[in-house]
Enzyme design. Structure first.
Site, PDB file in Angstrom:
ATOM      1  N   LYS A 236      68.828-109.587 -68.674  1.00  9.62           N
ATOM      2  CA  LYS A 236      68.962-108.385 -67.693  1.00  9.62           C
ATOM      3  C   LYS A 236      67.678-108.012 -66.974  1.00  9.62           C
ATOM      4  CE  LYS A 236      72.900-106.305 -70.123  1.00  9.62           C
ATOM      5  NZ  LYS A 236      73.174-107.175 -71.243  1.00  9.62           N
ATOM      6  N   HIS A 404      71.808 -96.403 -39.247  1.00  3.75           N
ATOM      7  CA  HIS A 404      71.760 -95.662 -40.529  1.00  3.75           C
ATOM      8  C   HIS A 404      70.923 -94.113 -40.071  1.00  3.75           C
ATOM      9  CE1 HIS A 404      72.585 -99.360 -42.467  1.00  3.75           C
ATOM     10  NE2 HIS A 404      72.519 -98.642 -43.476  1.00  3.75           N
TER      11      HIS A 404
END
Length: 809
Positions: A236, A404
């Site tokens: 991870k 955006h």
């Protein structure tokens, strides 16, 4: 520890230092879930109403989550289809993406379309690995080195130990890594269709026990300390060792895009993408990025969430190596794009893939069960490549910033919220409308209704979610005075977006279209009719003009608070008392008698304001109106809109239609001046079945959504309305009948020939300024009515051109 431990709400949960205990630990039943929910309500003080019910079978959760109190629902959008030509998947694939990030699914879909039209993505799994790295600490460097040499020769026996624990895990490599007195022992496994973190941990633990036993039996030096993981595995976490040595699936995807597809779909050029790529590689090195990538993690996280993967593994799975290079596959040249995901940690079995909905999404990908892991990895990589391409193209083509764009406010705004649409807002309006000063509102309840907002409000609400915008139906209970029987009135509250919010959202759509349209639109975005939309419609509802009030829905009042950016209209709710409401997608329901009624109704407004242009301008709310000079200067925008429509929607706008509209646009300097000189009036300027209905009792017109109202020739409203409601094969005499009806109802002494000329020019104006805008919107948001509307508009133009002896040249 303090005498009492405080809970989340700050109140003592237990005295004497006792630790609060969540009820039902280890229990997977609905009864235990509800006990935990009540505990959380009590300790947090929050009502948590959305958690009352859960669709998850609690019995399916052991091994997936503990202390379960409920679930969350994340929107899952579909992207694709994407043509994949891989070793383990071949054909068109549609991917489920679980996300709350607006525009992400659309961007993946755009990339998927480009790749598919160019021939598809070639995908290949190179290998699949999972690592677990136990650690052994010894008392001296030499002892550690001796252990490393010894254990390297035990790979065969350790592999046999692994098979005793898991039939899916196969030890393929054993690599001791000595760091001083510490030896990290890299166990590298193949894990078939499972991601393998848990099974390899169990297998490695078994192997470690064997190592300890053998060392002790042979009287070899034992480690002074050991653990099943010393952090060298990069579990991870992104780790460079795994980009080479392997952890997860190493998978790659590649495509070749020709120039035509890049221009048509990605709205840029191969050279622009290549230039940005080369600049971004150097920037990534300067920033210390791992690999080089655009935003593949977006797709990986979305598919992981939808299919029950370990979401934390996005950290190591999301780093990729994206590259592009030009090629000369055709005369025009194109671009080859490649994405390598070196550490994609996925599983088609085990973990969250056992859950019902996640299993269904895996099944939709053809990836449920044994033998699916490689297919799953290739699909993820192909869609990640699609997003990388779409995003880098958006940046290179100048679309990214526009797409955006957000509204900057230099101050905090107390936004209008749903809770504000209550008695304090409604009571003064109802009291005035009912002529009942003592009126008291005793209840306000939302109505479950399919009531739709205008297209402008709907599109704007997607970008501006911080405040209440749109149409809210409410049932208001009230008494005229204390002691009276209560009455109920259904109302609609319409909260308007600001004009600049509308302008920005429209500009985003143009930006995403790319090409010349994206370049030209920003120069003219303030002159596309949206200025003042938030103040114009409330002013219309406040008008005292009887002819206007006769066609409006009954209005209870308006509320404006510029400091809160709140512009609200409260009006009657149109229900069973009207027919043909929101019938734009079913224009055939408008019969001859209905069309005539609507034409007569709007003619009343036209007649009332005809010849009162100065007075109308003096009202102060009309805003800037279009001029022949500005329309001429805006020809670059109208031409860009036409080019986009012809390229994107050839099924709606054929070559003959495109040529006809091109002649109209080229002729604007001549014909718009004639239009401007004709008698003008107040027009709805959005008069169509989306915004009009008839009262059932007498077929009188009711027209709403007046935000685009402006000064124009009266024929403008009828030209638009007929384009919506008449069939594409309408005959000339039928059109003439409705135009004569309108002319006679408006009056003013305008002769039939001049009136017909005004209609022809108004129809041209509608086609240029509104129909082409609809076609732009249709690229991003399907408008079902647009096919018939385009065909009928072109038919009406042909009829008028024939009546006038041919179009202006």
């Amino acid at each position: 520890m303090p005498e009492g431990i405080e809970d989340q709400a700050g109140a003592p949960e237990a005295s004497g230092g006792e630790y609060p205990v969540i009820p039902g630990r280890g229990e997977y039943t609905e009864q235990a879930r509800r006990a935990r929910l009540e505990w959380l309500r009590r300790t947090s003080g929050a009502p948590l109403r959305s958690l009352e019910h859960s669709s998850i079978d609690q019995r399916s959760l052991p091994g997936n989550a503990e202390n379960v109190v409920g679930g969350i629902e994340i929107p899952v959008g579909l992207a694709g289809p994407l043509l994949v030509r891989g070793d383990h998947v071949r054909g068109l694939i549609t991917a489920p993406l679980a996300t709350t990030e607006g525009a992400m699914v659309a961007s993946v879909a755009r990339g998927a379309k480009a790749i598919t039209l160019a021939g598809g993505a070639v995908t290949r799994v190179v290998r699949q690995r999972m690592t677990r790295v136990p650690v052994f600490e010894f008392d001296a460097l030499g002892t550690a080195a001796e252990f490393a040499r010894w254990v390297a020769g035990q790979e065969g026996e350790l592999a046999r130990q692994v098979t005793e624990v898991s039939r899916h895990s196969r030890l393929v490599e054993l690599d001791p890594v000595q760091l001083g007195r510490v030896v990290h022992l890299r166990f590298v496994y193949e894990t078939a269709d499972a991601s393998g973190q848990n099974m390899t941990t169990a297998a490695t633990w078994r192997a470690c026990r064997w190592i300890h036993d053998r060392l002790a039996a042979a009287a070899r030096p034992l480690p002074v300390w050991s653990a099943v993981e010393g952090n060298l595995s990069g579990d991870k976490k992104f780790a460079h060792i795994n980009t080479i040595g392997g952890r997860g699936t190493r998978v790659m995807a590649e495509c070749e895009l020709d120039r035509a597809v890049i221009r048509r779909v990605l709205k840029t050029t191969p050279e622009a993408i290549d230039r940005l790529y080369r600049i971004s590689v150097v920037a990534a090195q300067q920033a210390g990025m791992a690999g080089h990538d655009i935003d593949a993690a977006n797709v990986i996280a979305a598919i992981f969430t939808a299919t029950g993967q370990d979401i934390a593994s996005v950290y190591e799975s999301g780093a990729g190596f994206f590259s592009v290079d030009p090629f000369s596959g055709d005369a025009a040249g194109g671009l080859r794009a490649t994405l390598v995901l070196p550490n994609l940690v996925t599983g088609a079995v085990g973990g969250g893939t056992r859950l019902r909905q996640q299993r269904d999404y895996l099944a939709a990908l053809g990836c449920s069960g044994d033998g699916s892991a490689a297919r799953f990895a290739e699909i993820i990589c192909a869609f990640a490549l699609a997003l990388d391409l779409s995003t880098i193209a958006a940046i290179a083509g100048g679309q990214f910033a526009d797409a955006h764009e957000r509204l900057g406010r230099a101050r905090a705004v107390d936004w209008l919220r749903p809770a504000d649409l209550g008695a304090p807002l409604l009571r003064p309006m109802l009291a005035a409308a009912m002529d009942a000063p003592a009126l008291r509102v005793t209840g306000v309840a939302p109505i479950a209704d399919a009531a739709g907002s205008s297209l402008i409000t709907e599109l704007t609400a997607r970008g501006e979610r911080r405040k209440t915008v749109g149409v809210v139906p409410l049932r208001v209970t009230w008494v005229r005075r204390d002691g009276d029987d209560p009455k109920q009135t259904d109302v609609v509250v319409k909260a308007k977006p600001l004009d600049r919010e509308v302008i920005i959202e429209a500009a985003k759509l143009a930006s995403l279209c790319g090409g010349a349209l994206a370049d030209v639109y920003p120069r003219w975005r303030d002159w596309t009719g949206f200025q003042g939309v938030h103040t114009r419609e409330p002013a219309v509802y406040r008008s005292a003009e009887p002819a206007l009030r006769a066609v409006l829905p009954a209005a209870f009042g308006t509320f404006e608070d510029p400091a809160r950016e709140a512009y609200v209209i409260v009006m009657e709710r149109l229900g069973a008392n009207v027919i043909l409401k929101d019938a734009a997608d079913a224009p055939g329901e408008w019969r001859e008698a209905h069309i005539a009624a609507a034409v007569r109704g709007i003619a009343g407004v036209h007649r009332a304001w005809l010849g009162r242009e100065a007075e109308l301008r003096g009202e102060g709310w009309l805003g800037a109106t279009q001029t022949a000079e500005r329309m001429t200067a805006m020809r670059e925008l109208w031409s860009a809109l036409l080019d986009h429509a012809a390229a994107e929607h050839p099924g709606l706008l054929d070559e003959a239609g495109t040529r006809r509209l091109r002649r109209i646009i080229d002729g604007i300097p001549g014909w718009w001046g004639r239009l401007e000189a004709m008698p003008r009036t107040l027009v709805h300027n959005d008069f169509n079945p989306r915004n009009a209905a008839l009262r059932a009792a007498d077929l009188s017109l009711v027209a709403y959504d007046w935000e685009l109202a402006t000064l124009h020739v009266p024929q403008r409203d009828v030209a638009e309305f007929l384009a919506f409601v008449l069939p594409p094969d309408v005959a000339g005499p039928d059109v003439t009948a409705f135009l004569d009806l309108h002319r006679e109802a408006v009056g003013g002494g305008i002769d039939p020939a001049t009136w017909r000329e005004g209609h022809r020019l108004a129809l041209w104006d509608f086609a240029v300024t509104r129909l082409l805008m609809y076609l732009m919107v249709h690229t991003h948001r399907a408008l079902p009515f647009l096919g018939r509307l385009t065909a009928t508009t072109l038919r009406l133009i042909a009829i008028e051109d024939g009546a006038a002896g041919g179009a202006d040249r």
